[in-house]
Scaffold this motif. Structure first.
Motif, mmCIF file in Angstrom:
data_model
loop_
_atom_site.group_PDB
_atom_site.id
_atom_site.type_symbol
_atom_site.label_atom_id
_atom_site.label_comp_id
_atom_site.label_asym_id
_atom_site.label_seq_id
_atom_site.Cartn_x
_atom_site.Cartn_y
_atom_site.Cartn_z
ATOM 1 N N SER A 193 0.833 -1.086 -0.119
ATOM 2 C CA SER A 193 0.028 0.095 0.149
ATOM 3 C C SER A 193 0.854 1.292 -0.031
ATOM 4 C CB SER A 193 -0.828 -0.085 1.287
ATOM 5 O OG SER A 193 -1.656 -1.125 1.385
ATOM 6 N N GLY A 194 0.530 2.419 -0.725
ATOM 7 C CA GLY A 194 1.296 3.444 -0.704
ATOM 8 C C GLY A 194 0.953 4.193 0.652
ATOM 9 N N VAL A 241 6.456 -2.633 -5.285
ATOM 10 C CA VAL A 241 5.804 -1.969 -6.089
ATOM 11 C C VAL A 241 4.338 -1.584 -5.335
ATOM 12 C CG1 VAL A 241 6.353 -3.161 -8.323
ATOM 13 C CG2 VAL A 241 4.351 -3.978 -6.779
ATOM 14 N N GLU A 242 3.666 -0.224 -5.733
ATOM 15 C CA GLU A 242 2.867 0.356 -5.066
ATOM 16 C C GLU A 242 1.492 -0.378 -5.239
ATOM 17 O OE1 GLU A 242 2.957 4.462 -5.192
ATOM 18 O OE2 GLU A 242 1.049 4.702 -4.054
ATOM 19 N N LEU A 243 0.559 -0.650 -4.383
ATOM 20 C CA LEU A 243 -0.747 -0.829 -4.698
ATOM 21 C C LEU A 243 -1.414 0.474 -4.580
ATOM 22 C CD1 LEU A 243 -2.994 -3.053 -4.664
ATOM 23 C CD2 LEU A 243 -3.303 -2.921 -2.116
ATOM 24 N N PRO A 244 -2.076 0.784 -5.751
ATOM 25 C CA PRO A 244 -2.869 2.074 -5.957
ATOM 26 C C PRO A 244 -3.899 2.422 -4.606
ATOM 27 C CG PRO A 244 -2.672 1.007 -7.918
ATOM 28 C CD PRO A 244 -2.227 -0.196 -7.066
ATOM 29 N N VAL A 245 -3.903 3.588 -4.539
ATOM 30 C CA VAL A 245 -5.073 4.075 -3.296
ATOM 31 C C VAL A 245 -6.271 3.600 -3.470
ATOM 32 C CG1 VAL A 245 -5.351 6.183 -4.332
ATOM 33 C CG2 VAL A 245 -5.473 6.172 -1.732
ATOM 34 N N SER A 246 -6.784 3.373 -4.876
ATOM 35 C CA SER A 246 -8.226 3.019 -4.990
ATOM 36 C C SER A 246 -8.311 1.618 -4.453
ATOM 37 C CB SER A 246 -8.545 3.071 -6.595
ATOM 38 O OG SER A 246 -8.681 4.441 -7.048
ATOM 39 N N GLU A 280 -17.430 7.584 -9.024
ATOM 40 C CA GLU A 280 -17.109 7.693 -10.225
ATOM 41 C C GLU A 280 -15.641 6.940 -10.637
ATOM 42 O OE1 GLU A 280 -17.943 10.894 -12.637
ATOM 43 O OE2 GLU A 280 -17.442 10.111 -14.292
ATOM 44 N N GLU A 281 -14.747 7.680 -9.982
ATOM 45 C CA GLU A 281 -13.559 7.735 -10.349
ATOM 46 C C GLU A 281 -12.756 6.249 -9.613
ATOM 47 O OE1 GLU A 281 -10.314 11.596 -10.087
ATOM 48 O OE2 GLU A 281 -11.878 11.233 -8.504
ATOM 49 N N VAL A 282 -13.299 5.932 -8.350
ATOM 50 C CA VAL A 282 -12.947 4.855 -7.805
ATOM 51 C C VAL A 282 -13.373 3.588 -8.616
ATOM 52 C CG1 VAL A 282 -12.915 3.349 -5.805
ATOM 53 C CG2 VAL A 282 -12.579 5.895 -5.517
ATOM 54 N N GLU A 283 -14.565 3.616 -8.835
ATOM 55 C CA GLU A 283 -15.151 2.639 -9.790
ATOM 56 C C GLU A 283 -14.486 2.146 -10.953
ATOM 57 O OE1 GLU A 283 -19.445 2.835 -9.403
ATOM 58 O OE2 GLU A 283 -19.257 2.055 -7.123
ATOM 59 N N LYS A 284 -14.110 3.468 -11.583
ATOM 60 C CA LYS A 284 -13.334 3.313 -12.813
ATOM 61 C C LYS A 284 -12.118 2.429 -12.548
ATOM 62 C CE LYS A 284 -11.358 6.424 -16.064
ATOM 63 N NZ LYS A 284 -9.923 6.704 -15.661
ATOM 64 N N LYS A 307 1.878 10.847 -15.871
ATOM 65 C CA LYS A 307 1.115 11.333 -14.601
ATOM 66 C C LYS A 307 -0.477 10.926 -14.450
ATOM 67 C CE LYS A 307 -0.104 16.043 -16.258
ATOM 68 N NZ LYS A 307 0.091 17.475 -16.155
ATOM 69 N N ASN A 308 -0.924 10.743 -15.587
ATOM 70 C CA ASN A 308 -2.381 10.558 -15.724
ATOM 71 C C ASN A 308 -2.641 9.345 -15.242
ATOM 72 O OD1 ASN A 308 -3.628 13.020 -16.271
ATOM 73 N ND2 ASN A 308 -3.143 12.951 -18.281
ATOM 74 N N LEU A 309 -1.447 8.375 -15.464
ATOM 75 C CA LEU A 309 -1.673 6.931 -15.023
ATOM 76 C C LEU A 309 -1.817 6.560 -13.425
ATOM 77 C CD1 LEU A 309 0.627 5.297 -17.432
ATOM 78 C CD2 LEU A 309 -2.039 5.389 -17.742
ATOM 79 N N VAL A 310 -1.179 7.747 -12.765
ATOM 80 C CA VAL A 310 -1.287 7.638 -11.275
ATOM 81 C C VAL A 310 -1.848 8.872 -10.443
ATOM 82 C CG1 VAL A 310 0.620 6.044 -11.060
ATOM 83 C CG2 VAL A 310 1.026 8.319 -11.379
ATOM 84 N N LYS A 311 -2.931 9.293 -11.252
ATOM 85 C CA LYS A 311 -3.324 10.551 -10.894
ATOM 86 C C LYS A 311 -3.889 10.980 -9.473
ATOM 87 C CE LYS A 311 -7.085 13.588 -12.445
ATOM 88 N NZ LYS A 311 -8.474 13.484 -12.822
ATOM 89 N N LEU A 312 -4.596 9.734 -8.998
ATOM 90 C CA LEU A 312 -5.208 9.625 -7.727
ATOM 91 C C LEU A 312 -3.950 9.262 -6.653
ATOM 92 C CD1 LEU A 312 -8.493 7.696 -7.754
ATOM 93 C CD2 LEU A 312 -8.131 10.371 -7.903
ATOM 94 N N ASP A 313 -3.113 8.502 -6.898
ATOM 95 C CA ASP A 313 -2.053 8.199 -6.202
ATOM 96 C C ASP A 313 -1.117 9.500 -5.903
ATOM 97 O OD1 ASP A 313 -2.077 5.391 -5.328
ATOM 98 O OD2 ASP A 313 -2.486 5.457 -7.466
ATOM 99 N N THR A 314 -0.799 10.137 -6.972
ATOM 100 C CA THR A 314 -0.312 11.622 -6.831
ATOM 101 C C THR A 314 -0.756 12.451 -5.796
ATOM 102 O OG1 THR A 314 0.713 11.069 -9.042
ATOM 103 C CG2 THR A 314 1.010 13.351 -8.227
ATOM 104 N N LEU A 315 -2.101 12.616 -6.150
ATOM 105 C CA LEU A 315 -2.779 13.474 -5.225
ATOM 106 C C LEU A 315 -2.991 13.031 -3.633
ATOM 107 C CD1 LEU A 315 -5.141 15.812 -5.010
ATOM 108 C CD2 LEU A 315 -6.912 13.975 -5.367
ATOM 109 N N ALA A 316 -3.112 11.740 -3.634
ATOM 110 C CA ALA A 316 -2.929 11.133 -2.193
ATOM 111 C C ALA A 316 -1.609 11.442 -1.683
ATOM 112 C CB ALA A 316 -3.050 9.583 -2.483
#
Lengths: 394, 394
Positions: free
Chosen positions: B38-39, B68-73, B316-320, B361-370
């Motif tokens: 987990s990040g 490797v990182e497990l994304p925040v979603s 919406e974002e998480v489900e995507k 950056k768009n591939l890890v958008k939520l993780d970067t925000l987190a």
């Protein structure tokens, strides 16, 4: 009973403010002095150094008889909207005189200037629109235009005090109050509005200089009335500055999308990208302002926009508020102030609000929210609205 | 090259984790150990005590070859989605074994249990839906239902470890990996997952107990490998807890309307009112959780929801994200890890991301925000994504 109104921020109350009240008492045939005071967020787009309740106590202790709140939709605005709300409230409160500090100019000068300006409003706006693309602040452009169109204009507009006084005068004319309210400008003593230096030869200093000294832990006792001084000492661990809100602003700018930022009041197309870019590298308000500023945006204009972002004030909500007559929110009064309210309250158009409860909360929604956000800046700050009652001063 | 995968949080890395790696090395014919970690926000809906880079260093120093990182979603989810993302990544990384800590049960037991459950999935969901109105947590209900339907179920589901292991096993079956990946459960030594007490008779303690001791300034050296200990000492002034984010959560809940809160992932109808009501009187995370909690919402479930609010993760974002195969974000590796990547990378389905730049950056958008929000919790925390490179460990 006769009343004189003041539009003020008391951030903090100082000897210059005391001098104004003294002049009113000495020179005008009035029974009460009424202050309409910005709440916790102020005209230059910043939080008040101490909360509205402490500033109300300072005002009452220094001889103001009645303090009411200028709602946040008006209090965080440039001179014209700031004046609009303040004069609506003071007009509704049936004041007979309006006093304000100026560099120079008589009441008649301000009134004449206001009348000329309103008569020539469409010409002026046309000319100002032409100039809008130039990278010069609004006030500066207006001054240049007036030099051109009205070389014998009765007042100078090169100081923030005169600009505010002029805005009050225009609102008095616009709201049809010129027959009812007499202008009573008071020449300020010794210092300008923004003068940052504490002059040891006088006991008058600008609020800006006093705030700076307070934050630098320098002595300010000489420059403010002793009652204000003791209130400040009591609340010294509750003081706040923009830096106390910067983490929240940063969080908001990181988390909010550009599209959503565009709903914020006064967000200019394109600025949202610049704000989101700059915030990532900024670790203080100064660093952030340094990154965002351009010739087109003065520091004050930016600070106002950042206040709107911090409070998430939307275009729609603010504009709705600006088009309504503000409520009369009581912050404090003494016996004379209370007598005045009892005598006049049947003539008020707007609701008179003493307490925030289920019935009244929707009338002061944005102010209550602003109070909640304000208290996030310092853990020692008490609740600002629910459970608070106007201060009764004996 | 052969690889064994681990799903982990290392919050912080301790002797129990070292024991797991030792067991893998001793008992499995593998060349590399790969951790999907987990990040900065974790499975129980809380920020990691130290950032993902420090935890990566701990892992590499203790013998993990690739992190490797497990994304925040996925990382902030209940067991099933947490496992889904982790197994997708490990499957894509072509691991041969999956190791996880359990109270008891063999790899065959876990696989059988998973197959039975997937075969009976529709029956189970029907039964679970029937029970949904009861005020009993999901895991507890599932346990009761299994006792009824499958009294000789091969594994016990009464511990978080077994539940997580079971979730991994189910995902391995669901993703068609049962032929490729062999399960290697390791019996945990001495302590339970959440055991809050440091037992002085052993050198094994739960991460929960170690975190508590760290925050209480008690000595933890006996319970973690010396390399982890020195990394922790280095970063001790950068530690965070939920309390460091509580001011931002409070600000967000004050400023956001009920309607807008309803867009947050997992916001249950009606809870938004309760959250907005409780936040006004809460001055710490504990006070807030105390006010909000009900039988229906476990503390962990609430903490996850509050993480989604803090990060403003939308439904919406998480489900995507949950429906896409996660990218492989490299946090660190040693030479063996690098060899493994070189040998296998042509077989990966997902992009392998080393650096965050304009292209990735768009591939890890939520993780970067987190990561950006995570750094708001402590001024000493460094940037988490842009400008950071995977740690190369010699």
């Amino acid at each position: 009973m006769k009343a004189c109104g003041i539009v003020t921020e008391y951030n903090p109350f100082h000897n210059g403010h005391a001098y104004q009240i003294e002049q009113i008492r000495n020179k005008l045939p009035v029974d009460v002095v009424i202050a309409v005071m910005s709440g916790n967020f102020l005209q230059r787009g910043e939080p008040a150094i101490v909360d509205k309740w402490t500033r109300t106590k300072m005002a009452l202790a220094a001889g103001v008889d009645l303090v009411v709140e200028l709602p946040v939709s008006f209090s965080t605005q440039p001179a014209d909207f700031f004046a609009k709300g303040a004069i609506q409230i003071l007009g509704d409160l049936k004041i007979d005189f309006l006093s304000f500090g100026v560099e120079e100019g008589s009441g008649v000068d301000f009134l004449k200037a206001a009348i000329w300006m309103i008569e020539n409003e469409s010409l002026i706006s046309r000319e100002m629109i032409k100039r809008e693309t130039m990278n010069v602040p609004y006030a500066k452009q207006m001054e240049e235009l007036l030099n051109q169109l009205a070389p014998s204009f009765p007042i100078a507009l090169n100081s923030p005090n005169n600009q505010l006084g002029f805005a009050y005068a225009k609102e008095i004319v616009r709201q049809g109050l010129a027959e009812k309210i007499e202008l009573f400008p008071i020449q300020r003593k010794a210092v300008g509005y923004n003068d940052p230096v504490l002059d040891e030869k006088t006991n008058i200093a600008s609020a800006t200089a006093i705030r700076k000294a307070l934050l630098d832990d320098r002595e300010i006792e000489a420059y403010i009335p002793s009652s204000s001084y003791s209130y400040l000492l009591e609340e010294v661990d509750q003081m706040v500055t923009w830096d106390d809100y910067f983490p929240y602003l940063k969080y908001q700018l990181l988390i909010q999308s550009e599209a959503s930022l565009r709903n914020v009041y006064q967000m200019t197309e394109g600025l949202e990208y610049r704000l989101k870019q700059c915030i990532k590298e900024a670790f203080s308000m100064e660093e952030f302002l340094e990154c965002v500023k351009t010739k087109r945006y003065t520091r004050t204009r930016l600070q106002r926009l950042l206040t709107y972002i911090l409070l998430q004030l939307s275009q729609e909500e603010v504009e709705k508020n600006l088009n309504e007559i503000p409520v009369i929110r009581l912050l404090g009064f003494n016996k004379k102030g209370q007598c005045y309210l009892n005598e006049k309250k049947n003539q008020f158009q707007s609701p008179l609000i003493s307490n925030i409860n289920q019935k009244t909360k929707n009338l002061v929604k944005l102010d209550t929210l602003a109070g909640e956000i304000y208290t996030l800046g310092n853990k020692r700050l008490k609740k600002q609205d629910f459970t608070r009652h106007p201060i009764k001063f004996d």
